[in-house]
Design a protein around this motif. Sequence first.
Motif, PDB file in Angstrom:
ATOM      1  N   SER A 358     -18.208 -17.636   8.667  1.00 41.62           N
ATOM      2  CA  SER A 358     -18.866 -15.942   7.161  1.00 41.62           C
ATOM      3  C   SER A 358     -18.397 -16.906   6.448  1.00 41.62           C
ATOM      4  CB  SER A 358     -17.837 -14.649   7.957  1.00 41.62           C
ATOM      5  OG  SER A 358     -17.953 -13.833   6.844  1.00 41.62           O
ATOM      6  N   ILE A 359     -19.118 -16.081   5.752  1.00 42.52           N
ATOM      7  CA  ILE A 359     -19.660 -16.988   3.806  1.00 42.52           C
ATOM      8  C   ILE A 359     -18.832 -15.510   3.235  1.00 42.52           C
ATOM      9  CG2 ILE A 359     -20.677 -17.758   2.165  1.00 42.52           C
ATOM     10  CD1 ILE A 359     -20.482 -19.804   4.833  1.00 42.52           C
ATOM     11  N   SER A 360     -17.804 -15.241   2.837  1.00 47.10           N
ATOM     12  CA  SER A 360     -16.773 -14.116   2.595  1.00 47.10           C
ATOM     13  C   SER A 360     -15.560 -14.286   2.218  1.00 47.10           C
ATOM     14  CB  SER A 360     -16.798 -13.181   3.737  1.00 47.10           C
ATOM     15  OG  SER A 360     -16.033 -13.525   5.160  1.00 47.10           O
ATOM     16  N   PRO A 361     -15.365 -15.792   1.191  1.00 47.45           N
ATOM     17  CA  PRO A 361     -14.641 -16.235   0.217  1.00 47.45           C
ATOM     18  C   PRO A 361     -14.151 -14.709   0.260  1.00 47.45           C
ATOM     19  CG  PRO A 361     -16.188 -17.262  -0.706  1.00 47.45           C
ATOM     20  CD  PRO A 361     -16.892 -15.944   0.481  1.00 47.45           C
ATOM     21  N   SER A 362     -14.337 -13.761  -0.355  1.00 46.36           N
ATOM     22  CA  SER A 362     -13.843 -13.021  -1.075  1.00 46.36           C
ATOM     23  C   SER A 362     -14.480 -11.579  -1.356  1.00 46.36           C
ATOM     24  CB  SER A 362     -13.050 -13.727  -2.795  1.00 46.36           C
ATOM     25  OG  SER A 362     -14.534 -13.402  -4.037  1.00 46.36           O
ATOM     26  N   LEU A 366     -18.598 -11.139  -2.275  1.00 49.28           N
ATOM     27  CA  LEU A 366     -19.417  -9.767  -1.399  1.00 49.28           C
ATOM     28  C   LEU A 366     -19.694  -8.550  -2.625  1.00 49.28           C
ATOM     29  CD1 LEU A 366     -16.895  -9.372   0.890  1.00 49.28           C
ATOM     30  CD2 LEU A 366     -19.390 -10.713   1.744  1.00 49.28           C
ATOM     31  N   GLU A 367     -18.781  -8.791  -3.417  1.00 52.94           N
ATOM     32  CA  GLU A 367     -18.922  -7.185  -4.176  1.00 52.94           C
ATOM     33  C   GLU A 367     -19.833  -7.363  -5.441  1.00 52.94           C
ATOM     34  OE1 GLU A 367     -18.541  -4.043  -5.029  1.00 52.94           O
ATOM     35  OE2 GLU A 367     -17.387  -4.099  -3.665  1.00 52.94           O
ATOM     36  N   LYS A 368     -20.160  -9.086  -5.988  1.00 48.15           N
ATOM     37  CA  LYS A 368     -21.373  -9.812  -6.830  1.00 48.15           C
ATOM     38  C   LYS A 368     -22.396  -9.505  -5.997  1.00 48.15           C
ATOM     39  CE  LYS A 368     -18.799 -11.703  -9.972  1.00 48.15           C
ATOM     40  NZ  LYS A 368     -16.505 -12.612 -10.228  1.00 48.15           N
ATOM     41  N   ALA A 369     -22.362  -9.679  -4.697  1.00 46.20           N
ATOM     42  CA  ALA A 369     -23.291  -9.491  -3.766  1.00 46.20           C
ATOM     43  C   ALA A 369     -23.971  -8.364  -3.689  1.00 46.20           C
ATOM     44  CB  ALA A 369     -23.241  -9.759  -2.462  1.00 46.20           C
ATOM     45  N   TYR A 370     -23.480  -7.474  -3.856  1.00 45.33           N
ATOM     46  CA  TYR A 370     -23.896  -6.266  -3.704  1.00 45.33           C
ATOM     47  C   TYR A 370     -24.040  -5.374  -5.817  1.00 45.33           C
ATOM     48  CZ  TYR A 370     -23.374  -0.837  -2.809  1.00 45.33           C
ATOM     49  OH  TYR A 370     -23.658   0.112  -4.353  1.00 45.33           O
ATOM     50  N   ASP A 371     -24.026  -6.370  -6.015  1.00 44.73           N
ATOM     51  CA  ASP A 371     -24.479  -5.427  -7.203  1.00 44.73           C
ATOM     52  C   ASP A 371     -25.007  -6.024  -7.638  1.00 44.73           C
ATOM     53  OD1 ASP A 371     -21.959  -4.606  -7.836  1.00 44.73           O
ATOM     54  OD2 ASP A 371     -21.171  -5.991  -8.896  1.00 44.73           O
ATOM     55  N   ASP A 372     -25.534  -7.167  -7.589  1.00 38.64           N
ATOM     56  CA  ASP A 372     -27.172  -7.970  -7.520  1.00 38.64           C
ATOM     57  C   ASP A 372     -28.558  -6.877  -6.682  1.00 38.64           C
ATOM     58  OD1 ASP A 372     -26.423  -9.625  -8.895  1.00 38.64           O
ATOM     59  OD2 ASP A 372     -26.296 -11.322  -6.987  1.00 38.64           O
ATOM     60  N   ALA A 373     -28.390  -6.651  -5.430  1.00 38.61           N
ATOM     61  CA  ALA A 373     -28.838  -5.184  -4.616  1.00 38.61           C
ATOM     62  C   ALA A 373     -29.051  -3.893  -5.631  1.00 38.61           C
ATOM     63  CB  ALA A 373     -28.568  -5.606  -3.546  1.00 38.61           C
ATOM     64  N   LYS A 374     -28.079  -3.499  -5.854  1.00 35.60           N
ATOM     65  CA  LYS A 374     -27.760  -2.641  -7.118  1.00 35.60           C
ATOM     66  C   LYS A 374     -28.846  -2.294  -7.734  1.00 35.60           C
ATOM     67  CE  LYS A 374     -24.099  -1.578  -7.965  1.00 35.60           C
ATOM     68  NZ  LYS A 374     -22.622  -1.171  -7.895  1.00 35.60           N
ATOM     69  N   TYR A 375     -28.785  -3.402  -8.278  1.00 25.67           N
ATOM     70  CA  TYR A 375     -30.340  -3.449  -9.084  1.00 25.67           C
ATOM     71  C   TYR A 375     -31.752  -3.617  -9.158  1.00 25.67           C
ATOM     72  CZ  TYR A 375     -25.309  -1.917 -11.370  1.00 25.67           C
ATOM     73  OH  TYR A 375     -24.316  -1.667 -11.627  1.00 25.67           O
ATOM     74  N   GLU A 381     -25.226 -15.026  -4.636  1.00 26.22           N
ATOM     75  CA  GLU A 381     -24.546 -15.850  -3.669  1.00 26.22           C
ATOM     76  C   GLU A 381     -24.182 -14.800  -2.656  1.00 26.22           C
ATOM     77  OE1 GLU A 381     -21.301 -18.869  -4.290  1.00 26.22           O
ATOM     78  OE2 GLU A 381     -21.362 -18.153  -5.705  1.00 26.22           O
ATOM     79  N   PRO A 382     -25.353 -14.748  -1.399  1.00 25.61           N
ATOM     80  CA  PRO A 382     -25.246 -13.805  -0.318  1.00 25.61           C
ATOM     81  C   PRO A 382     -24.232 -13.567   0.304  1.00 25.61           C
ATOM     82  CG  PRO A 382     -26.736 -14.672   0.217  1.00 25.61           C
ATOM     83  CD  PRO A 382     -26.367 -15.199  -1.309  1.00 25.61           C
ATOM     84  N   TYR A 383     -23.842 -12.926   1.053  1.00 25.12           N
ATOM     85  CA  TYR A 383     -22.883 -12.417   2.119  1.00 25.12           C
ATOM     86  C   TYR A 383     -23.641 -13.243   3.191  1.00 25.12           C
ATOM     87  CZ  TYR A 383     -20.794 -10.896   6.538  1.00 25.12           C
ATOM     88  OH  TYR A 383     -20.998 -10.766   7.957  1.00 25.12           O
ATOM     89  N   ILE A 384     -23.395 -13.621   3.725  1.00 25.75           N
ATOM     90  CA  ILE A 384     -24.275 -14.583   5.287  1.00 25.75           C
ATOM     91  C   ILE A 384     -22.720 -13.988   6.257  1.00 25.75           C
ATOM     92  CG2 ILE A 384     -25.326 -16.364   6.401  1.00 25.75           C
ATOM     93  CD1 ILE A 384     -25.636 -17.736   3.337  1.00 25.75           C
ATOM     94  N   ASP A 385     -23.525 -13.665   7.804  1.00 28.21           N
ATOM     95  CA  ASP A 385     -22.630 -14.463   8.850  1.00 28.21           C
ATOM     96  C   ASP A 385     -23.906 -15.282   9.548  1.00 28.21           C
ATOM     97  OD1 ASP A 385     -20.901 -13.935  10.719  1.00 28.21           O
ATOM     98  OD2 ASP A 385     -22.468 -12.289  11.288  1.00 28.21           O
ATOM     99  N   ILE A 386     -23.130 -15.986   9.982  1.00 27.17           N
ATOM    100  CA  ILE A 386     -23.978 -17.049  10.326  1.00 27.17           C
ATOM    101  C   ILE A 386     -23.641 -17.669  12.031  1.00 27.17           C
ATOM    102  CG2 ILE A 386     -23.957 -20.098  10.452  1.00 27.17           C
ATOM    103  CD1 ILE A 386     -23.256 -20.174   7.443  1.00 27.17           C
ATOM    104  N   ILE A 387     -24.592 -17.923  12.509  1.00 23.20           N
ATOM    105  CA  ILE A 387     -24.036 -18.382  14.325  1.00 23.20           C
ATOM    106  C   ILE A 387     -24.751 -19.247  14.775  1.00 23.20           C
ATOM    107  CG2 ILE A 387     -22.905 -15.999  15.341  1.00 23.20           C
ATOM    108  CD1 ILE A 387     -25.070 -15.669  16.848  1.00 23.20           C
ATOM    109  N   LEU A 388     -24.341 -20.756  14.938  1.00 25.90           N
ATOM    110  CA  LEU A 388     -25.007 -21.028  15.862  1.00 25.90           C
ATOM    111  C   LEU A 388     -25.403 -21.675  17.072  1.00 25.90           C
ATOM    112  CD1 LEU A 388     -22.860 -23.841  13.822  1.00 25.90           C
ATOM    113  CD2 LEU A 388     -25.387 -23.683  13.264  1.00 25.90           C
ATOM    114  N   PRO A 389     -26.853 -20.592  17.259  1.00 20.26           N
ATOM    115  CA  PRO A 389     -26.803 -20.269  19.282  1.00 20.26           C
ATOM    116  C   PRO A 389     -26.639 -21.639  19.667  1.00 20.26           C
ATOM    117  CG  PRO A 389     -27.962 -19.021  17.918  1.00 20.26           C
ATOM    118  CD  PRO A 389     -27.821 -20.349  16.763  1.00 20.26           C
TER     119      PRO A 389
END
Lengths: 526, 409, 525
Positions: A358-362, A366-375, A381-389
């Motif tokens: 999980s790329i979610s250090p703080s 996440l909020e800044k990633a959301y702010d970008d999207a709001k506008y 610098e997105p939130y990323i949920d990674i798996i290596l299947p």
Amino acid sequence: MSAIKSYDAIVIGGGHNGLTTAAYLARAGKKVLVLERRYVLGGAAVTEEVFPGFKFSVCSYVVSLLKPTIIRELMLPKFGLELLPLESTFTPLDHDYLLRTSDHDQTRREIYRHSPKDAEAYDRFGPLMGQIGMAVRPILETIAPNVIRPSLSDLSATKRLFDHFKALNDEQFEYLTKLMTMSSADFLDEWFEFEPLKATMSASGIIGTFMGPRSPGSAYIMLHHYVGDIDGAFRAWGFQRGGTGAVSMAIARSAKHFGAEIITEAPVEKVIVENGRAVGVALVNGDEYKAEKVISGLDPKLSFLKMVDESDLPSDFVTDIKNFRIRGSSGKVNLALDRLPNFTSLPGDGPHLRGAISISPSYDHLEKAYDDAKYGNFSQEPYIDIILPSVLDPEMAPPGKHIMSCFVQYAPYDIKGGWDDQKREAFGDAVVNTIARFAPNIKDIILHRQVLTPADLESTFGLTEGNIFHGELTLQQLFVMRPAVKWANYKTPITNYYQCGSGTHPGGGITGSPGEMAAKKILRDW
Amino acid sequence: MSYGNQFTAHTQLRLSPFFERTSKLNESQEWRRWGGYLSATKYDLVHDNEYFAIRTKAALLDITPLQKYILEGPEAQHCLDRLVTRNIGICKVGQVMYTPWCDEAGKQIDDGTVQRLGDQKFRITSAEPNLEWILQNASGMDVNVVDDSETTAALALQGPNSRAILNTIDSDSLDSLKFFWMMEARLNDIPVAISRTGYTGDLGYEIWMDPKDALAVWDLLMEKGKPYGITPTGLHALDMVRIEAGLILLDVDYVSARHAIIESRKSSPYELGLGWTVKMKKKDFIGKKALELEQARGPEWEFVGIEIEWNELEDHFRKVGLPPGLPSLAWRISTPIYKNNEQVGYATSGTWSPILKRYIALAHVKSEYAGLGTQLDFELKVEHFRKLTPIKVVESPFFNPERKRSCPL
Amino acid sequence: MEHYDIIVVGGGVNSLITAAVLGQSGKKVLLVEAQEQVGGLASTTEFAAGYKCNLVNDVVKWVDPRVMKILDLGSYGLELTSPDIVRIALDINGQHILFHRNADQTATSISTHSKQDAKAWKGFTEYINNLTKFLEKLYELTPPKLPDIGLKEALSLRSMLSPVIKQGTRGLVNFMRVAPMMMPELMDEWFESELLRGALSTAGIHHITQGPFSAATGLNLLHQHVYAKGVFHNVHLVKGGTGNLAGALRKSAQSSGVKIRTNAKVKSIDVANYICSGVTLTKGESLATEKVVSGLDPRNTFINLIGAVKLNPRFHTQIRNLKFRGSAARVHFALNSLPEINGVAKHNMGTVFSVAPSISYLEKAYDASKYGQISENPYVEFTLPSVINPGFAPYGKHVLSATVQYAPYHLRGQSWTKGLKDQLKNNVVRVLENYIPNFSTLIEAAVVLSPVDLEEKLGLTEGNLNHGEMTLDQFFFMRPTMSSAQYKSPIENLYLCGPGTHPGGGLHGTNGFNAAHEILKRQRR
């Protein structure tokens, strides 16, 4: 044109919910036809060999919530369902990491080194969420009553729920109320202090939704994910061997086993409505099929604004559907890798690669990633949920090679100026750069890259606005309001036209629940 | 925030500072998790010798995994007094008190010892972590709470010869150290604290030290204890003796009110035989109000010692042609207790007592059946079939030797 | 020493109402206020030589009609007026939207921005008006203690049925839809004009630390319009300043025998064994009494005045977890003349002005507060109290009072220094100069009240003007906590009557009125 074939029921859309409905109806002895637009079944739960030798769960990527009753009743293991547990959640940080595994002592110790208090709180938090999950399950398993004109069974279902909630103790009720209303960040702040832990936990409150961790309402999404139930154990996330498409394939095989007929590459143009009753469907190629019942597994916008004419629907219902919030906010990046990524903070192979990364250090990340999207921009610098299947299931990639599935937020559907190739690639670059901050070798090991924007998810999978849940899971779009009041019980204003997709109660995720409950409702009405 | 990166994901369990020695001595290589540590279940291939060491010689146990917290400051006593049921005000410097603590509904969270290290300094030990609870209730008070769990290592030296062993090392004699008191001491110039406490119900001491001195203290005790039969001892033997001593164990005999998911899993001190620790004359403590009410109406449950009647037990087995089946280890499986075929309780742990030659257990029973001598029935499996066999409520502790409390001086 | 049946702590609007109602019922009541005058959030003070201001609230959104009636405030000097133009949403090009009492007139004003919006306006105001009916009924209730409610409690909720009967279940459903909504969702259903959408969304974020994109700002919007009778952005002006509301309440209370002591700061509410026995003042005086009613916010009441040590751990946790985090600041400007606002006629100056060009403008202002910063371009709402009440400034001079969001209490990497307050003031001046070009040249003096100042001056925890965030998780039976939402605290003989209780903040007095009734009801039992 050949003679019009006639069925008991036709299901539009071969996604996992549509297939579930079909399987249940067939199991009850009905003659069922499933019509899928694409060449492959599964809707959003689909596995495709995107690059030679590299197979991807292209869209949905983990199985968390598939209901055990469905697994048993449709005998899915017999038809190929094999769920492997995700062992851990790994949050890489710039100079350290947080790794939670399925071992209690190990996780305790790991959290303890960051915060002794949190280690204790964590021990109490899990069981509490499990309890709240149990407390909400009766709602999730109740066919949403029609509150405008309740039937007798609606009233008795309401009474049962009322009694159920009365029986909760103060603490459970308080936390349930909080989970229904708060932001995931506020909720977690009451429990924990170590930010990477909170941010990572809060991330399950934003997945699939256009909210940030500090947005009120995100705590419910977190709970929605907590009710993940594999083998009766709460919160056990799983990965399907062969990719999530194999889940759909198992359901499809089960449906066929019970006698359902499935046709792919058969896009439906319209539901045929005569005198306010659905009587069949017409395909884009002009073929027509008759049926006693028509069931749409599509999202509410498609089911009502595209598959039928507005004139066949009451105007307040049309308004409700138009006002139903869908808002796509996520993208998917699938990478074919030459070898495993190497994380600076925890180099080499290990259990941290066998779970979710999980790329979610703080919260701020996440909020800044959301702010970008709001506008109207994708997150820099997105939130990323990674798996290596391929680590869990080596057959997903050629020997020694790997695949990486990156679920990315936020990528707004309504991006400024619209999505184009250039933006898609820039979005892909933002994802790779963000991963590279924690695993610098990523750039050197990418063999192929597939980037799916919400626009791509819409055009490929028919998900309106690319929303993976067929509609936001906000308070005003749940239960008796999903997708619209009075019509949250899988029925529609058109007689014999039903809905069974994630846009109905209890909502998105690979649960099979809407499909199962719709089938039960249809059979009850028959 | 800066992070050291000295941990790796592959270090799964904590290792006690004594692990260097215990791992080599552990012939059985059987380990159990205790508080996230790897802890020896037994050192020999069978645990009998370790059990008898506790009762007849001297046993050495690594008890580092205990949770330990230091409370220090002008309001440390006030804070503890609010937290626990016993009166900390009368605990003198150098004294130790055993006490449970409860939530506001009077349900027990944990139990442990409070050591008064100074006028304003205490150490509290417990089975499970309690930092969050202590911190929460210390809020608004002038007290500093420090987690001492990893900064203090501890050994238990238990058994009739334990005093003699320590007297050969310590410059000060332990002859005058009374039961539940402690003293500062030097073992070959290594500063330690020695408390006359333990979890065995026998003469015994617990030795608290800096982890860096752990191996030296271990070696010293093993060397000096050799003539006295000192024996490294694991958790199997400990479990047997603590039942003999009638001492409860968290998560076995009761569930912490902080972790019990349902109300019926929680127990009050009255229901755990710890009514004597609830000091109503004390001004206020967490759970007091609820406990007052419970005291007035009498607890619904009581925690008692039971003995399985030997003759009938033997009969059950004789009928199928077997000698009496006795557990070789202490068991921890909840077992139903009946009166006239109606379940009125359950035993939570039990053992065959080799010293007493009695089959004993600790049990929760409805209060009306808790009187000494009450005859009840106990569920027993005889060759795959369930039988009821008579038991009676007996005095606990089952084993309570004079030497536990006595002082030579 | 005189003995009182009941001591009310705090002299804000709600405390005064509780004291007055209890006094009317024949109780001997003492009210103690820390400041030299009562009023709290309804205070009017001098902030610069010759210049007065309404400390926090320039207008009153609504007053509980039960309070108006039973306390006969009219005869104690309260004069509420309702301007014809209740608000002017400023437009950068001078095409302001004037919100009139009359919906058709408002629609005409809107039509310069969007014909379609103008057409939808009346329907929207009726829609909102219908939804507020639910709140009006809900606000009269003492919240039930959930989850295990008995028949009696369930019956006490029956008044909620009347709007349902009038509007049908659909009405209730609409309420359930809109209350948890965020502003853009609500606006998308009705309007297209950016200015109008922004101007309306300000009602959703009024005095709270949420942006318009936050769910349940719908509830806050409805809360502002209770008893508005369909007038969107409805306001009442208090003749002589907001302080006169408190003044009338004081007189009414005194006429019912309530004794009021000002400059009497409470040091502690005395509690032993979960029973409250009185209060002790900072001057050392201890006052014993049968009941204490606190109009202060829950954290002040329980943590500061009683002490965490005297609370049950669970209740303590609940109180500790309450969300306050104020983020509204006030700036009062003393001006050497009447400012000229582009495109606003002089005779229309006696109203509220808002600077909210779009929803994203407001949301961006909020974003800053998430990261512990003040808004670079804040949401500014201002009035000219000296236009409404000429006595507020020397002849020919004027006062402009602005409410500024967001100015978070919790800052990151900085603190509420004079420098930061100047920066906030400069941001406001810069924003206002878009509409009042020579604004900075008019300023003779200015005072900035940060959330920290509000905390210090008015005892508001974290400067929150509502005594706790107005969010769904702190609403109705959860306000302030599930265990104390019935105005009765878990401590025996201690009651709550401030905005921290149901139904939340504002100068409406419902909290105080409900609390008094709850106290009397319990006594009768």
